[in-house]
Design an enzyme around this catalytic site. Structure first.
Site, PDB file in Angstrom:
ATOM      1  N   ARG A  95      92.316  96.727  -0.216  1.00  0.00           N
ATOM      2  CA  ARG A  95      91.492  95.747   0.526  1.00  0.00           C
ATOM      3  C   ARG A  95      91.174  96.188   1.946  1.00  0.00           C
ATOM      4  O   ARG A  95      90.888  95.371   2.817  1.00  0.00           O
ATOM      5  CB  ARG A  95      92.154  94.366   0.537  1.00  0.00           C
ATOM      6  CG  ARG A  95      92.310  93.791  -0.854  1.00  0.00           C
ATOM      7  CD  ARG A  95      92.761  92.351  -0.844  1.00  0.00           C
ATOM      8  NE  ARG A  95      92.969  91.905  -2.204  1.00  0.00           N
ATOM      9  CZ  ARG A  95      94.088  92.093  -2.885  1.00  0.00           C
ATOM     10  NH1 ARG A  95      95.111  92.694  -2.309  1.00  0.00           N
ATOM     11  NH2 ARG A  95      94.184  91.674  -4.124  1.00  0.00           N
ATOM     12  N   LYS A 104      77.620  99.027   7.125  1.00  0.00           N
ATOM     13  CA  LYS A 104      77.112  98.832   5.759  1.00  0.00           C
ATOM     14  C   LYS A 104      77.690  99.936   4.875  1.00  0.00           C
ATOM     15  O   LYS A 104      77.562 101.126   5.189  1.00  0.00           O
ATOM     16  CB  LYS A 104      75.583  98.888   5.719  1.00  0.00           C
ATOM     17  CG  LYS A 104      74.940  97.557   6.065  1.00  0.00           C
ATOM     18  CD  LYS A 104      73.448  97.551   5.742  1.00  0.00           C
ATOM     19  CE  LYS A 104      72.835  96.209   6.100  1.00  0.00           C
ATOM     20  NZ  LYS A 104      71.375  96.181   5.936  1.00  0.00           N
ATOM     21  N   GLU A 162      63.801 107.206  11.973  1.00  0.00           N
ATOM     22  CA  GLU A 162      64.580 106.012  12.354  1.00  0.00           C
ATOM     23  C   GLU A 162      64.679 105.901  13.872  1.00  0.00           C
ATOM     24  O   GLU A 162      64.785 104.805  14.417  1.00  0.00           O
ATOM     25  CB  GLU A 162      65.985 106.068  11.736  1.00  0.00           C
ATOM     26  CG  GLU A 162      66.019 105.934  10.212  1.00  0.00           C
ATOM     27  CD  GLU A 162      65.845 104.492   9.712  1.00  0.00           C
ATOM     28  OE1 GLU A 162      65.738 103.564  10.526  1.00  0.00           O
ATOM     29  OE2 GLU A 162      65.797 104.312   8.480  1.00  0.00           O
ATOM     30  N   LYS A 186      70.938 100.353  17.730  1.00  0.00           N
ATOM     31  CA  LYS A 186      71.630  99.858  16.527  1.00  0.00           C
ATOM     32  C   LYS A 186      72.902  99.115  16.912  1.00  0.00           C
ATOM     33  O   LYS A 186      73.227  98.068  16.333  1.00  0.00           O
ATOM     34  CB  LYS A 186      71.938 101.020  15.577  1.00  0.00           C
ATOM     35  CG  LYS A 186      72.689 100.541  14.344  1.00  0.00           C
ATOM     36  CD  LYS A 186      72.204 101.061  13.047  1.00  0.00           C
ATOM     37  CE  LYS A 186      72.779 100.228  11.906  1.00  0.00           C
ATOM     38  NZ  LYS A 186      72.676 100.841  10.610  1.00  0.00           N
ATOM     39  N   GLU A 189      73.569  90.377   8.973  1.00  0.00           N
ATOM     40  CA  GLU A 189      72.143  90.134   8.714  1.00  0.00           C
ATOM     41  C   GLU A 189      71.882  88.672   8.384  1.00  0.00           C
ATOM     42  O   GLU A 189      71.141  88.353   7.465  1.00  0.00           O
ATOM     43  CB  GLU A 189      71.665  91.058   7.571  1.00  0.00           C
ATOM     44  CG  GLU A 189      70.223  91.487   7.721  1.00  0.00           C
ATOM     45  CD  GLU A 189      69.857  92.662   6.815  1.00  0.00           C
ATOM     46  OE1 GLU A 189      70.615  93.655   6.761  1.00  0.00           O
ATOM     47  OE2 GLU A 189      68.815  92.575   6.163  1.00  0.00           O
ATOM     48  N   ARG A 203      69.517  91.411  12.528  1.00  0.00           N
ATOM     49  CA  ARG A 203      69.683  92.751  11.951  1.00  0.00           C
ATOM     50  C   ARG A 203      68.497  93.168  11.087  1.00  0.00           C
ATOM     51  O   ARG A 203      68.236  94.353  10.904  1.00  0.00           O
ATOM     52  CB  ARG A 203      70.991  92.821  11.152  1.00  0.00           C
ATOM     53  CG  ARG A 203      71.291  94.226  10.661  1.00  0.00           C
ATOM     54  CD  ARG A 203      72.714  94.384  10.149  1.00  0.00           C
ATOM     55  NE  ARG A 203      72.938  95.759   9.740  1.00  0.00           N
ATOM     56  CZ  ARG A 203      74.129  96.334   9.662  1.00  0.00           C
ATOM     57  NH1 ARG A 203      75.219  95.656   9.953  1.00  0.00           N
ATOM     58  NH2 ARG A 203      74.241  97.587   9.282  1.00  0.00           N
ATOM     59  N   ASN A 233      65.035  96.879   9.559  1.00  0.00           N
ATOM     60  CA  ASN A 233      64.259  97.189   8.351  1.00  0.00           C
ATOM     61  C   ASN A 233      62.778  97.387   8.656  1.00  0.00           C
ATOM     62  O   ASN A 233      61.954  97.409   7.744  1.00  0.00           O
ATOM     63  CB  ASN A 233      64.415  96.065   7.321  1.00  0.00           C
ATOM     64  CG  ASN A 233      65.823  96.022   6.763  1.00  0.00           C
ATOM     65  OD1 ASN A 233      66.563  97.008   6.867  1.00  0.00           O
ATOM     66  ND2 ASN A 233      66.212  94.894   6.200  1.00  0.00           N
ATOM     67  N   HIS A 275      60.565  99.427   6.385  1.00  0.00           N
ATOM     68  CA  HIS A 275      61.318  99.710   5.162  1.00  0.00           C
ATOM     69  C   HIS A 275      60.738  99.018   3.926  1.00  0.00           C
ATOM     70  O   HIS A 275      61.025  99.429   2.808  1.00  0.00           O
ATOM     71  CB  HIS A 275      62.787  99.315   5.328  1.00  0.00           C
ATOM     72  CG  HIS A 275      63.572 100.291   6.175  1.00  0.00           C
ATOM     73  ND1 HIS A 275      63.179 100.641   7.450  1.00  0.00           N
ATOM     74  CD2 HIS A 275      64.705 100.994   5.931  1.00  0.00           C
ATOM     75  CE1 HIS A 275      64.058 101.508   7.954  1.00  0.00           C
ATOM     76  NE2 HIS A 275      64.983 101.743   7.050  1.00  0.00           N
ATOM     77  N   HIS A 324      60.439 101.611   1.209  1.00  0.00           N
ATOM     78  CA  HIS A 324      61.241 101.653  -0.016  1.00  0.00           C
ATOM     79  C   HIS A 324      60.353 101.804  -1.246  1.00  0.00           C
ATOM     80  O   HIS A 324      60.702 102.519  -2.195  1.00  0.00           O
ATOM     81  CB  HIS A 324      62.088 100.385  -0.151  1.00  0.00           C
ATOM     82  CG  HIS A 324      63.307 100.399   0.734  1.00  0.00           C
ATOM     83  ND1 HIS A 324      63.872  99.256   1.237  1.00  0.00           N
ATOM     84  CD2 HIS A 324      64.062 101.431   1.196  1.00  0.00           C
ATOM     85  CE1 HIS A 324      64.928  99.576   1.981  1.00  0.00           C
ATOM     86  NE2 HIS A 324      65.054 100.892   1.974  1.00  0.00           N
ATOM     87  N   HIS A 364      63.750 109.564   3.236  1.00  0.00           N
ATOM     88  CA  HIS A 364      63.754 108.182   3.708  1.00  0.00           C
ATOM     89  C   HIS A 364      62.961 108.027   5.021  1.00  0.00           C
ATOM     90  O   HIS A 364      62.102 107.149   5.141  1.00  0.00           O
ATOM     91  CB  HIS A 364      65.211 107.738   3.899  1.00  0.00           C
ATOM     92  CG  HIS A 364      65.365 106.353   4.426  1.00  0.00           C
ATOM     93  ND1 HIS A 364      65.035 105.225   3.689  1.00  0.00           N
ATOM     94  CD2 HIS A 364      65.802 105.895   5.634  1.00  0.00           C
ATOM     95  CE1 HIS A 364      65.261 104.151   4.421  1.00  0.00           C
ATOM     96  NE2 HIS A 364      65.728 104.528   5.602  1.00  0.00           N
TER      97      HIS A 364
HETATM   98  N1  GLY Z   1      69.978 100.533   7.819  1.00  0.00           N
HETATM   99  C1  GLY Z   1      69.747  99.195   8.183  1.00  0.00           C
HETATM  100  C2  GLY Z   1      70.962  98.480   8.602  1.00  0.00           C
HETATM  101  O1  GLY Z   1      71.983  99.100   8.858  1.00  0.00           O
HETATM  102  O2  GLY Z   1      70.958  97.275   8.656  1.00  0.00           O
END
Ligand code: GLY
Length: 383
Positions: A119, A141, A183, A225, A235, A249, A253, A256, A260, A272
């Protein structure tokens, strides 16, 4: 070993991103003295570059080196299960740690293994690409892909630290570095226009590993970021620290949604950052069609992305000729899967992001027309 720049990521589990040169010697200090065993999860194709990391860790810990398949092939339930088995055999406890070494796929998989073993055990990321330094390694993430789609299984699991040793970029292929700049430039539009000035005022040929300008671009993008994830880690869309009405957050995107779809249509052959660059130009065109954004900022998208060597229209990518219905259809399927209406992150000015929900067909189509063939506006068209 030299002094890094420290970029703090605040929040409930604060940590630092270290940026600089010759930083691998800092790793044991980040992993910590209470740790006995360390699993080094590295991209197998980077075995040679991972050796100094292994050597530094071996001087302090009982180390288990686990080579991972290349790229997205690492992000499977099977690879995660192999890692769990290896940790079990080695007797990994709650007070042991994971170190990842590689690009975004490695930090995603490694972060997921760290999040799920007992965990959650300590994880330190050592990203080796621009993309992973400014995006994947920061913000917690983690995840794997399944037959149903990419990144559908995962968790938010923040690292104990991120070590961005810029010397690791010396061997990065130029096309990968340029894709990572997609990015970075995105961060210029959504939050830090100084990034755009740096790109516009420096000869693109000088944006190379070891240059002060690349260091500044990477640091600025990481700061963007860090600010965003500190304000809205999960998010949730509530990010008052970023200003009234800020989408939180989701701002990351930008570009994106179409990006995507382009990646998917290319069978993930397009990088990407290349798809995101076209996606950002599309989002700018959509904002213009919706009456939100003026010509000058739309043109600046083509200039900034094009200047670093990224595509700014679908016509100059391998999915040239893909029709409006196919691309928008793909976006609709993705959105349906998430149970939400079509929504785009757009700008109403530089660093002024907002959500455009339910744009009408005419706007979507007009923006598509504007990016579907090589466009003559701005320096981007000169690539
Ligand atoms: N790559 C987008 C984020 O980390 O939310």
């Amino acid at each position: 070993m030299s002094e890094p720049t420290l970029i703090p990521v605040t929040g409930s589990a604060p940590y630092d991103v270290l940026v600089g040169h010759d930083l691998i010697g800092w790793l044991p200090g980040l992993v910590g003295s209470r740790v006995e065993r360390v699993a080094l999860l590295y991209a197998a194709e980077l075995a040679e570059q991972a050796q100094p990391v292994l050597d530094v860790l071996l001087a302090h810990y009982d180390v288990l080196g686990l080579g991972l398949p290349d790229g997205e092939d690492a992000k499977t339930a099977g690879v995660a299960a192999d890692c769990w088995e290896a940790l079990g055999e080695k007797g990994f406890t709650r007070s042991d740690a994971v170190v990842t070494f590689g690009g975004g796929a490695t930090t995603d998989l490694g972060g997921f293994v760290a999040a799920t073993w007992l965990r959650g055990v300590r994880v330190v990321h050592v990203p080796t690409t621009v993309l992973a330094m400014v995006d994947a390694a920061v913000g917690g993430k983690t995840g794997i892909n399944t037959g149903a789609g990419k990144n559908l299984v995962g968790s938010f699991y923040e690292p104990a630290a991120v070590l961005c040793d810029l010397d690791l970029l010396d061997t990065l292929p130029r096309a990968e570095l340029v894709a990572g700049l997609g990015e970075v430039v995105k961060c210029g539009f959504i939050a830090d226009p100084e990034i755009l000035t740096l790109v516009e005022q420096n000869d693109p040929e000088t944006i190379v590993p070891g240059s002060a300008v690349l260091t500044e671009l990477i640091e600025r993008a990481i700061r963007v970021k860090a600010r965003v994830v500190a304000a809205d880690l999960k998010e949730s869309g509530t990010a008052s620290a970023l200003g009234p009405g800020h989408p939180g957050r989701e701002v990351l995107n930008y570009g994106h949604t179409l990006g995507h779809a382009i990646e998917k249509h290319s069978g993930y052959a397009i990088r990407h950052g290349e798809a995101v660059a076209v996606g950002c130009v599309y989002a700018a065109e959509l904002a213009r069609a919706a009456g939100l954004l003026g010509d000058e900022i739309v043109a600046r998208h083509r200039t900034a992305f094009g200047r670093v060597g990224l595509p700014t229209d679908i016509g100059s990518t391998s999915v040239a000729g893909t029709g409006f219905d196919e691309l928008i259809g793909t976006i609709r399927v993705d959105k349906k899967a998430r149970g939400s209406q079509l929504r785009f992150l757009v700008l109403r000015g530089l660093a002024e992001p907002m959500i455009l929900a339910g744009p009408d067909e005419t706007q979507l189509r007009s923006a598509y027309e504007a990016v579907s063939a090589t466009h003559a506006e701005g320096e981007g068209a000169e690539r």
